[in-house]
Design an enzyme around this catalytic site. Structure first.
Site, PDB file in Angstrom:
ATOM      1  N   LYS A 272       0.833  -1.208   0.000  1.00  0.00           N
ATOM      2  CA  LYS A 272       0.000   0.000   0.000  1.00  0.00           C
ATOM      3  C   LYS A 272       0.870   1.261   0.000  1.00  0.00           C
ATOM      4  O   LYS A 272       0.639   2.176  -0.785  1.00  0.00           O
ATOM      5  CB  LYS A 272      -0.906   0.040   1.253  1.00  0.00           C
ATOM      6  CG  LYS A 272      -1.851  -1.127   1.386  1.00  0.00           C
ATOM      7  CD  LYS A 272      -2.713  -1.006   2.639  1.00  0.00           C
ATOM      8  CE  LYS A 272      -1.940  -1.014   3.957  1.00  0.00           C
ATOM      9  NZ  LYS A 272      -1.214  -2.261   4.231  1.00  0.00           N
TER      10      LYS A 272
ATOM     11  N   ARG B 193      -9.258   1.348   8.723  1.00  0.00           N
ATOM     12  CA  ARG B 193      -8.843  -0.027   8.978  1.00  0.00           C
ATOM     13  C   ARG B 193      -9.913  -0.800   9.731  1.00  0.00           C
ATOM     14  O   ARG B 193      -9.727  -1.979  10.022  1.00  0.00           O
ATOM     15  CB  ARG B 193      -7.583  -0.001   9.829  1.00  0.00           C
ATOM     16  CG  ARG B 193      -6.327  -0.431   9.105  1.00  0.00           C
ATOM     17  CD  ARG B 193      -5.182  -0.366  10.102  1.00  0.00           C
ATOM     18  NE  ARG B 193      -4.052  -1.115   9.696  1.00  0.00           N
ATOM     19  CZ  ARG B 193      -2.951  -0.590   9.136  1.00  0.00           C
ATOM     20  NH1 ARG B 193      -2.873   0.688   8.881  1.00  0.00           N
ATOM     21  NH2 ARG B 193      -1.954  -1.366   8.830  1.00  0.00           N
TER      22      ARG B 193
ATOM     23  N   ARG C 230      11.617  -5.973   4.474  1.00  0.00           N
ATOM     24  CA  ARG C 230      11.241  -4.553   4.402  1.00  0.00           C
ATOM     25  C   ARG C 230      12.216  -3.708   5.216  1.00  0.00           C
ATOM     26  O   ARG C 230      12.578  -4.061   6.320  1.00  0.00           O
ATOM     27  CB  ARG C 230       9.824  -4.351   4.947  1.00  0.00           C
ATOM     28  CG  ARG C 230       9.511  -2.861   5.158  1.00  0.00           C
ATOM     29  CD  ARG C 230       8.062  -2.535   5.052  1.00  0.00           C
ATOM     30  NE  ARG C 230       7.285  -2.940   6.202  1.00  0.00           N
ATOM     31  CZ  ARG C 230       5.970  -2.696   6.315  1.00  0.00           C
ATOM     32  NH1 ARG C 230       5.326  -2.068   5.347  1.00  0.00           N
ATOM     33  NH2 ARG C 230       5.322  -3.105   7.386  1.00  0.00           N
TER      34      ARG C 230
ATOM     35  N   ARG D 228      11.543  -2.291  10.989  1.00  0.00           N
ATOM     36  CA  ARG D 228      10.536  -1.872  11.970  1.00  0.00           C
ATOM     37  C   ARG D 228      10.360  -2.911  13.063  1.00  0.00           C
ATOM     38  O   ARG D 228      10.337  -4.103  12.786  1.00  0.00           O
ATOM     39  CB  ARG D 228       9.196  -1.634  11.261  1.00  0.00           C
ATOM     40  CG  ARG D 228       9.057  -0.205  10.754  1.00  0.00           C
ATOM     41  CD  ARG D 228       7.885  -0.033   9.836  1.00  0.00           C
ATOM     42  NE  ARG D 228       6.638  -0.621  10.320  1.00  0.00           N
ATOM     43  CZ  ARG D 228       5.491  -0.554   9.656  1.00  0.00           C
ATOM     44  NH1 ARG D 228       5.435   0.078   8.507  1.00  0.00           N
ATOM     45  NH2 ARG D 228       4.406  -1.111  10.152  1.00  0.00           N
TER      46      ARG D 228
ATOM     47  N   ARG E 284      -0.651  -9.182  13.250  1.00  0.00           N
ATOM     48  CA  ARG E 284      -1.212  -8.115  12.418  1.00  0.00           C
ATOM     49  C   ARG E 284      -2.068  -8.690  11.286  1.00  0.00           C
ATOM     50  O   ARG E 284      -3.074  -8.093  10.906  1.00  0.00           O
ATOM     51  CB  ARG E 284      -0.093  -7.234  11.857  1.00  0.00           C
ATOM     52  CG  ARG E 284       0.496  -6.313  12.937  1.00  0.00           C
ATOM     53  CD  ARG E 284       1.867  -5.809  12.585  1.00  0.00           C
ATOM     54  NE  ARG E 284       1.861  -4.968  11.414  1.00  0.00           N
ATOM     55  CZ  ARG E 284       2.933  -4.733  10.655  1.00  0.00           C
ATOM     56  NH1 ARG E 284       4.072  -5.301  10.944  1.00  0.00           N
ATOM     57  NH2 ARG E 284       2.839  -3.943   9.625  1.00  0.00           N
TER      58      ARG E 284
HETATM   59  P1  ADP Z   1       1.554  -1.554   7.377  1.00  0.00           P
HETATM   60  O1  ADP Z   1       2.353  -0.664   6.479  1.00  0.00           O
HETATM   61  O2  ADP Z   1       2.258  -2.804   7.705  1.00  0.00           O
HETATM   62  O3  ADP Z   1       0.164  -1.805   6.879  1.00  0.00           O
HETATM   63  P2  ADP Z   1       1.130   0.753   9.024  1.00  0.00           P
HETATM   64  O4  ADP Z   1       2.390   1.516   8.974  1.00  0.00           O
HETATM   65  O5  ADP Z   1       0.014   1.191   8.171  1.00  0.00           O
HETATM   66  O6  ADP Z   1       1.453  -0.780   8.744  1.00  0.00           O
HETATM   67  O7  ADP Z   1       0.601   0.658  10.519  1.00  0.00           O
HETATM   68  C1  ADP Z   1       1.446   0.256  11.577  1.00  0.00           C
HETATM   69  C2  ADP Z   1       0.623   0.161  12.844  1.00  0.00           C
HETATM   70  O8  ADP Z   1       0.047   1.437  13.171  1.00  0.00           O
HETATM   71  C3  ADP Z   1      -0.583  -0.799  12.781  1.00  0.00           C
HETATM   72  O9  ADP Z   1      -0.224  -2.136  13.036  1.00  0.00           O
HETATM   73  C4  ADP Z   1      -1.485  -0.201  13.877  1.00  0.00           C
HETATM   74  O10 ADP Z   1      -1.030  -0.566  15.165  1.00  0.00           O
HETATM   75  C5  ADP Z   1      -1.244   1.301  13.709  1.00  0.00           C
HETATM   76  N1  ADP Z   1      -2.223   1.889  12.780  1.00  0.00           N
HETATM   77  C6  ADP Z   1      -1.975   2.437  11.561  1.00  0.00           C
HETATM   78  N2  ADP Z   1      -3.105   2.875  10.983  1.00  0.00           N
HETATM   79  C7  ADP Z   1      -4.116   2.588  11.846  1.00  0.00           C
HETATM   80  C8  ADP Z   1      -5.535   2.756  11.823  1.00  0.00           C
HETATM   81  N3  ADP Z   1      -6.158   3.331  10.771  1.00  0.00           N
HETATM   82  N4  ADP Z   1      -6.233   2.329  12.897  1.00  0.00           N
HETATM   83  C9  ADP Z   1      -5.648   1.778  13.954  1.00  0.00           C
HETATM   84  N5  ADP Z   1      -4.324   1.557  14.038  1.00  0.00           N
HETATM   85  C10 ADP Z   1      -3.557   1.962  12.995  1.00  0.00           C
HETATM   86  P1  ADP Z   2       2.262  -1.779   3.197  1.00  0.00           P
HETATM   87  O1  ADP Z   2       2.284  -0.280   3.173  1.00  0.00           O
HETATM   88  O2  ADP Z   2       1.042  -2.357   2.557  1.00  0.00           O
HETATM   89  O3  ADP Z   2       2.500  -2.342   4.556  1.00  0.00           O
HETATM   90  P2  ADP Z   2       4.832  -1.606   1.802  1.00  0.00           P
HETATM   91  O4  ADP Z   2       4.550  -0.696   0.664  1.00  0.00           O
HETATM   92  O5  ADP Z   2       5.617  -1.068   2.934  1.00  0.00           O
HETATM   93  O6  ADP Z   2       3.456  -2.294   2.307  1.00  0.00           O
HETATM   94  O7  ADP Z   2       5.549  -2.910   1.214  1.00  0.00           O
HETATM   95  C1  ADP Z   2       5.952  -3.982   2.075  1.00  0.00           C
HETATM   96  C2  ADP Z   2       7.323  -4.511   1.609  1.00  0.00           C
HETATM   97  O8  ADP Z   2       7.171  -5.179   0.348  1.00  0.00           O
HETATM   98  C3  ADP Z   2       8.361  -3.419   1.377  1.00  0.00           C
HETATM   99  O9  ADP Z   2       9.625  -3.951   1.716  1.00  0.00           O
HETATM  100  C4  ADP Z   2       8.251  -3.119  -0.121  1.00  0.00           C
HETATM  101  O10 ADP Z   2       9.485  -2.623  -0.656  1.00  0.00           O
HETATM  102  C5  ADP Z   2       7.926  -4.494  -0.677  1.00  0.00           C
HETATM  103  N1  ADP Z   2       7.032  -4.453  -1.849  1.00  0.00           N
HETATM  104  C6  ADP Z   2       6.022  -3.578  -2.111  1.00  0.00           C
HETATM  105  N2  ADP Z   2       5.385  -3.870  -3.267  1.00  0.00           N
HETATM  106  C7  ADP Z   2       5.988  -4.998  -3.739  1.00  0.00           C
HETATM  107  C8  ADP Z   2       5.786  -5.822  -4.919  1.00  0.00           C
HETATM  108  N3  ADP Z   2       4.812  -5.534  -5.802  1.00  0.00           N
HETATM  109  N4  ADP Z   2       6.582  -6.891  -5.073  1.00  0.00           N
HETATM  110  C9  ADP Z   2       7.563  -7.167  -4.159  1.00  0.00           C
HETATM  111  N5  ADP Z   2       7.812  -6.445  -3.046  1.00  0.00           N
HETATM  112  C10 ADP Z   2       7.042  -5.368  -2.836  1.00  0.00           C
END
Ligand code: ADP
Ligand code: ADP
Ligand code: ZN
Length: 214
Positions: free
Chosen positions: A13, A88, A127, A160, A171
């Site tokens: 995302k 979320r 990541r 992270r 998660r």
């Molecule tokens: P990811 O990139 O793996 O989807 P995020 O960076 O979006 O993770 O979120 C990391 C953490 O921050 C989540 O596991 C949650 O604890 C918190 N968080 C982020 N967005 C929200 C939301 N909209 N509602 C509740 N918790 C959130």
């Molecule tokens: P999210 O915001 O949904 O948690 P991220 O954008 O941080 O996800 O991506 C999670 C991990 O996967 C990062 O290390 C990113 O560089 C990698 N990644 C993202 N898109 C792809 C893809 N299409 N194929 C392979 N790796 C990816």
């Protein structure tokens, strides 16, 4: 242009949201980045959010909704925005929809980046996130030019705390229980677009541009 990103943790995302934000010149609003910045600056919000995040749980809706509704009122959001990691939960989506509805606005695109659970754990271990600007990279799939250094801002890259396999599993459970229902929620509003997130980053971006360019 008002866009939300849906998908499991690690689906890509953030990666896609950053590219979309640049191309369409709209702000990229990541609730995870906002919480992490608050933790880094040791704010009250950061202190409250940290325990939930470390446990792989969601930060309570009361804290999250107010933050986002405030953010999207800012001047840079007039042309639209891309929300990454929000909503979320169904209550978050309802709060967002109703705040927008009051102003005669709505979410125009809900982009669901679909990646099966089996891929996620492998992806997360590789990541790396920039501790300054929040950009994410991957040691294999999206490496930086210089190891450990952010391409965008030269900040240092970190793994992270919540990307440990045990926390990622938690998660993913939370995602299935609380976030996945949003796919049907936005499907019913006819704004849902699902893309195959297992494809290469550039291919996923091209797929997204097909419908955003309409
Ligand atoms: P990811 O990139 O793996 O989807 P995020 O960076 O979006 O993770 O979120 C990391 C953490 O921050 C989540 O596991 C949650 O604890 C918190 N968080 C982020 N967005 C929200 C939301 N909209 N509602 C509740 N918790 C959130
Ligand atoms: P999210 O915001 O949904 O948690 P991220 O954008 O941080 O996800 O991506 C999670 C991990 O996967 C990062 O290390 C990113 O560089 C990698 N990644 C993202 N898109 C792809 C893809 N299409 N194929 C392979 N790796 C990816
Ligand atoms: Zn950076």
């Amino acid at each position: 242009m008002k866009i939300i990103m849906l998908g499991a943790p690690g689906a890509g995302k953030g990666t896609q949201a950053k590219m979309i934000a640049e191309k369409y010149e709209i702000p990229h609003i990541s609730t995870g980045d906002i919480f992490r910045a608050n933790i880094k600056n040791n704010t009250e919000l950061g202190k409250k959010a940290k325990a939930y995040m470390d446990a792989g749980q969601l930060v309570p809706d009361e804290l999250t909704v107010a933050l986002v509704l405030d953010r999207i009122k800012k001047a840079d959001c007039v042309k639209g925005y891309i929300l990454d990691g929000f909503p979320r939960t169904i209550p978050q989506a309802d709060a967002l929809d109703s705040a927008l509805n009051d102003r005669g606005e709505k979410i125009e695109y809900a982009i669901n980046v679909d990646v099966p659970d089996e891929h996620i754990i492998k992806r997360m271990s590789g990541r790396r996130a920039c501790s300054d600007c929040g950009a994410t990279y991957h040691v294999v799939y999206n490496p930086t030019k210089e190891e450990g250094v952010c391409d965008a801002c030269h900040g240092s890259l970190v793994l992270r705390d919540d990307d440990k396999p045990e926390t990622v599993k938690k998660r993913l459970e939370v995602y299935h229980e609380q976030t996945k229902p949003l796919i049907d929620h936005y499907g019913a509003k006819n704004v849902l677009h699902t893309v195959d997130g297992t494809l290469d980053i550039d291919v996923v971006f091209a797929e997204i541009n097909k419908f955003l360019g309409e």
